[in-house]
Design an enzyme around this catalytic site. Sequence first.
Site, mmCIF file in Angstrom:
data_model
loop_
_atom_site.group_PDB
_atom_site.id
_atom_site.type_symbol
_atom_site.label_atom_id
_atom_site.label_comp_id
_atom_site.label_asym_id
_atom_site.label_seq_id
_atom_site.Cartn_x
_atom_site.Cartn_y
_atom_site.Cartn_z
ATOM 1 N N TYR A 33 0.789 -5.277 5.819
ATOM 2 C CA TYR A 33 1.373 -5.213 7.159
ATOM 3 C C TYR A 33 0.884 -3.972 7.887
ATOM 4 O O TYR A 33 0.318 -3.052 7.288
ATOM 5 C CB TYR A 33 2.899 -5.225 7.098
ATOM 6 C CG TYR A 33 3.522 -3.926 6.645
ATOM 7 C CD1 TYR A 33 4.103 -3.054 7.571
ATOM 8 C CD2 TYR A 33 3.535 -3.558 5.302
ATOM 9 C CE1 TYR A 33 4.681 -1.865 7.167
ATOM 10 C CE2 TYR A 33 4.116 -2.374 4.890
ATOM 11 C CZ TYR A 33 4.686 -1.534 5.809
ATOM 12 O OH TYR A 33 5.251 -0.344 5.404
ATOM 13 N N LYS A 149 -1.465 -0.800 2.303
ATOM 14 C CA LYS A 149 -0.184 -0.946 2.999
ATOM 15 C C LYS A 149 0.375 -2.344 2.725
ATOM 16 O O LYS A 149 0.323 -3.245 3.569
ATOM 17 C CB LYS A 149 -0.354 -0.688 4.496
ATOM 18 C CG LYS A 149 0.961 -0.407 5.231
ATOM 19 C CD LYS A 149 0.696 0.068 6.640
ATOM 20 C CE LYS A 149 1.987 0.320 7.415
ATOM 21 N NZ LYS A 149 2.748 1.467 6.885
ATOM 22 N N GLU A 182 4.269 11.927 -0.514
ATOM 23 C CA GLU A 182 4.478 11.496 0.869
ATOM 24 C C GLU A 182 5.912 11.007 0.982
ATOM 25 O O GLU A 182 6.633 10.920 -0.011
ATOM 26 C CB GLU A 182 3.502 10.376 1.239
ATOM 27 C CG GLU A 182 3.655 9.120 0.391
ATOM 28 C CD GLU A 182 2.654 8.035 0.722
ATOM 29 O OE1 GLU A 182 2.016 8.119 1.787
ATOM 30 O OE2 GLU A 182 2.516 7.096 -0.085
ATOM 31 N N LEU A 207 -0.662 6.865 1.439
ATOM 32 C CA LEU A 207 -1.131 5.970 2.474
ATOM 33 C C LEU A 207 -1.936 6.770 3.497
ATOM 34 O O LEU A 207 -1.557 7.876 3.869
ATOM 35 C CB LEU A 207 0.058 5.299 3.170
ATOM 36 C CG LEU A 207 -0.292 4.267 4.244
ATOM 37 C CD1 LEU A 207 -0.941 3.042 3.620
ATOM 38 C CD2 LEU A 207 0.944 3.871 5.020
#
Length: 288
Positions: A33, A149, A182, A207
């Site tokens: 996505y 992702k 993250e 990411l």
Amino acid sequence: MPRIAYVNGRYERHADAAVHIEDRGYQFADGVYEVCEIARGYIIDMTRHLDRLGRSLGELRIEWPMHRKALEIVMREVVRRNAVRDGLVYVQVTRGVAPRDHYFPARPIPPALVVTAKKTNPEISRKRAETGVGVITVPENRWERVDIKTVGLLPNVLARQQAREAGAVEAWFVDADGTVKEGASTNAWIVTPEGKLVTRPADFGILRGVTRATVLDIAAKMGLEVEERAFSVEEALTAREAFITAASTVVMPVVSIDGRPVANGHPGSVALSLRQSFFDVAEKSPAC
């Protein structure tokens, strides 16, 4: 006016939109996505978001659901039909619908595509940035390919819920060596006492944030020195500033970690300057 979603070739009322029960996204989280910010009538950083979508699709060996230019048209049409001037547009692509089996489908099937858009109030985010947000830390428990992702976000969901229950906004995943990876839905940054921006390298461990990339562009224009390296929770607590970046938050100051203040417990000038400059530097594509 009812919300409208695009689902596999049709624009439908959001309340009525549905996917097949054997969609592999539902069965296996076999999909990817992207989320783009919509600000002042523009889709922000669309090129970088679709570049990353293409990379994610390639890593999972899923075909584009349609030509990239056609997808841009669909995204704009969904934004237009929902009359979104400030908000988010969401694109999800799965491998498609097939009888449940861990193997890829034996015969080619069309990927499934869903596009939605929703309005947000930029004033809420602006006020939150004025006071800053808290984060908590949680042990890293995700698979190693978080650079893709994917829609497989259960660890992220649990971490964000844990943050909410602790009165924070975000959770930072922390490696066994004590370094920050993250956030559950953001990239993590600090500003050292010497004024250097530090964020983890965008390799396979985090990411490759689109907003992160644009912030690096802004930092270069501002003449700020950047170090792409790991930093520890303790270093973050002794930093001049900390902040997070994402399409949904842009640049958001972090004022506490696990309930302990960062610096003086107030948003820092670097994060606020980066936030203020973001719209001027980011790529802007007309939303309609």
